[in-house]
Design an enzyme around this catalytic site. Structure first.
Site, mmCIF file in Angstrom:
data_model
loop_
_atom_site.group_PDB
_atom_site.id
_atom_site.type_symbol
_atom_site.label_atom_id
_atom_site.label_comp_id
_atom_site.label_asym_id
_atom_site.label_seq_id
_atom_site.Cartn_x
_atom_site.Cartn_y
_atom_site.Cartn_z
ATOM 1 N N TYR A 168 23.372 39.544 42.513
ATOM 2 C CA TYR A 168 23.541 40.469 44.134
ATOM 3 C C TYR A 168 25.087 40.730 43.932
ATOM 4 O O TYR A 168 25.680 42.417 43.962
ATOM 5 C CB TYR A 168 23.590 40.246 44.871
ATOM 6 C CG TYR A 168 23.692 41.019 46.539
ATOM 7 C CD1 TYR A 168 23.496 42.066 46.905
ATOM 8 C CD2 TYR A 168 24.682 40.714 47.382
ATOM 9 C CE1 TYR A 168 24.062 43.177 47.925
ATOM 10 C CE2 TYR A 168 25.901 41.344 47.699
ATOM 11 C CZ TYR A 168 25.058 42.860 48.079
ATOM 12 O OH TYR A 168 25.164 42.967 49.641
ATOM 13 N N ARG A 212 35.171 36.439 53.763
ATOM 14 C CA ARG A 212 35.842 37.141 55.152
ATOM 15 C C ARG A 212 35.337 37.188 55.831
ATOM 16 O O ARG A 212 35.869 37.145 56.749
ATOM 17 C CB ARG A 212 36.751 37.550 54.385
ATOM 18 C CG ARG A 212 37.984 38.269 54.963
ATOM 19 C CD ARG A 212 39.147 39.503 54.958
ATOM 20 N NE ARG A 212 37.552 40.717 54.671
ATOM 21 C CZ ARG A 212 38.148 41.813 53.730
ATOM 22 N NH1 ARG A 212 39.014 42.203 52.983
ATOM 23 N NH2 ARG A 212 37.194 42.494 54.364
ATOM 24 N N ARG A 225 23.744 40.276 58.511
ATOM 25 C CA ARG A 225 23.622 41.251 57.244
ATOM 26 C C ARG A 225 23.966 39.279 56.591
ATOM 27 O O ARG A 225 24.772 39.375 57.306
ATOM 28 C CB ARG A 225 24.257 41.809 56.467
ATOM 29 C CG ARG A 225 23.817 43.024 56.863
ATOM 30 C CD ARG A 225 24.877 44.184 56.699
ATOM 31 N NE ARG A 225 26.660 43.952 56.729
ATOM 32 C CZ ARG A 225 27.605 45.125 56.451
ATOM 33 N NH1 ARG A 225 27.531 45.256 55.286
ATOM 34 N NH2 ARG A 225 28.787 44.912 57.292
ATOM 35 N N PHE A 285 47.474 48.392 39.475
ATOM 36 C CA PHE A 285 45.572 49.669 40.145
ATOM 37 C C PHE A 285 44.511 48.693 40.110
ATOM 38 O O PHE A 285 44.102 48.503 41.370
ATOM 39 C CB PHE A 285 44.777 51.183 39.494
ATOM 40 C CG PHE A 285 43.411 51.137 40.141
ATOM 41 C CD1 PHE A 285 44.286 51.640 41.361
ATOM 42 C CD2 PHE A 285 42.648 50.679 39.127
ATOM 43 C CE1 PHE A 285 42.100 52.123 41.674
ATOM 44 C CE2 PHE A 285 41.179 51.010 40.200
ATOM 45 C CZ PHE A 285 41.198 52.184 41.186
#
Length: 411
Positions: A168, A212, A225, A285
């Site tokens: 997933y 989290r 969920r 980044f």
């Protein structure tokens, strides 16, 4: 008052916070004049301020491609996340979403707040997408197609095993890592990273978010969920939602620590990926979110507050990470310090203590073996500074005045 109290406790957070605020103001002024590009960059700031800040460091062509890549996947994610959409409607949209990016007229009503605006005006994203180079378009289409198919699969399938969990997370985040590697390569600035390393970059971030966001996800309406794998949580409770109840606090923390230990398995791959990057802008980044992730795990580990509210790094420490993550030495240092912080919280009576310590020791060894730890000053683990609170308040007021003047001059 909360911000002032935090600054009084951590006065060296002040300067990075000021820099971060100025950078955010600067980013707000870098909106392209074209309506479709203007919409995309404004929307990016609304759905992810931190991402909108970090992306500013990339060269313009690559920045545009990454911006559109992010918004396309954010739109796809909005469809997946909207629990009010019937499955028979949602699944076909997810599977065909990669085709809609070529349609300047397509939009779909779903999501809330800024995500609803993104979906209602998706034609702006499609218009910008069609102006990208062909290599960028192909990479974005490919990843969107694979991600949509994977999301559709898990609409009808629960996350039972840790293999399911990895699968997933691959679909919703590992593929983002693969896509970014393709975009970096298409820009001509980086070699094409291996799929396994790129996948780990995404999995580490996604698993951190899933840990989290337990309470937010489990309380989602009209339908919760559930992304924590049954293979892990069923060792501690009968139902995943039982973790949030006070009577299960001990088991909840043990389950949480098990989840954090699972996430730590990706760290060494992430360090290897970042070590191989050549372009400084691309490095920052990629590196800043990874440092934020290990920091968040250090805060979450053994912390019952994950099941009571939101656990995250203080704003000042976040500002320091953004300001001071410039080289691989900075990354090794931050991972070393946050891993030490996490290790100090491991209780030998925890069921997974041995496995947790083994993974942390491997991370610490990688950081030590880099030979860079002696060349930096830690901003994460440090002794308490001895500053006068009155002096700090005066400095805070002066800097606030300076910031206000700078803001006025930029207007």
């Amino acid at each position: 008052m909360g911000t002032l109290r935090a600054i009084l406790k951590n006065p060296d957070d002040l300067y990075p916070l000021i820099k971060l605020k100025l950078a955010a103001r600067h980013a707000e002024k870098q909106i392209p004049p074209e309506p479709h590009w203007g919409f995309c960059y404004l929307m990016l700031q609304k759905v992810s301020r931190s991402f909108a800040l970090v992306i500013q460091q990339l060269p313009v062509e690559l920045r545009d491609a990454v911006c559109i890549f992010y918004l396309v996947l954010r739109a796809l994610d909005t469809v997946e996340d909207d629990t009010s959409i019937p499955t028979d409607v949602k699944v076909p949209i997810l599977i065909s979403f990669h085709q809609h990016v070529y349609d300047r007229e397509w939009h779909f009503a779903c999501g809330t707040k800024e995500y609803k605006v993104l979906m209602d005006q998706f034609h702006h994203v499609s218009t910008a997408f069609l102006e990208l180079g062909k290599l960028y378009q192909q990479a974005i289409e490919d990843i969107t197609m694979r991600m949509g198919a994977g999301m559709a699969k898990f609409i009808c399938k629960e996350v039972e095993t840790t293999d399911d969990y990895d699968e997933y997370c691959h679909y919703v985040a590992g593929l983002v890592g693969l896509g970014l590697s393709k975009l970096f390569h298409a820009s001509g600035t980086e070699d094409l990273a291996s799929d396994s390393l790129s996948n780990s970059m995404g999995l580490f971030l996604q698993k951190t978010n899933i840990i989290r966001d337990y309470l937010e996800d489990i309380n989602e309406v009209p339908k919760c969920r559930m992304f924590w794998p049954r293979e892990i949580w069923s060792k501690y409770v009968n139902k995943l939602e039982d973790l949030k109840y006070e009577e299960n606090s001990v088991k909840a923390v043990q389950c949480l620590n098990d989840m954090v230990t699972n996430a730590l398995s990706h760290v060494e791959d992430c360090l290897t990926y970042m070590f191989n990057l050549r372009d400084p802008a691309i490095f920052r980044f990629c590196a800043i979110p990874q440092v934020m992730a290990i920091g968040t795990l250090a805060m979450c580990y053994d912390n019952i507050e994950v099941f009571r509210g939101v656990v995250k790094m203080r704003r000042g420490l976040t500002a320091k990470v953004i300001d001071r993550t410039k080289t691989m030495a900075d990354v090794y240092g931050a991972f070393f310090d946050f891993s030490c912080m996490l290790k100090s919280k491991v209780n030998n009576n925890d069921p997974n203590a041995t496995k947790t310590l083994k993974r942390l020791d491997a991370i610490l060894k990688t950081c030590r073996d880099s030979g860079t730890l002696n060349k930096r000053k830690s901003y994460i683990i440090r002794s308490e500074p001895n500053y006068s609170p009155v002096l700090i308040v005066v400095i805070f007021i002066i800097l606030a005045i300076i910031l206000a003047q700078l803001s006025g001059n930029q207007s």
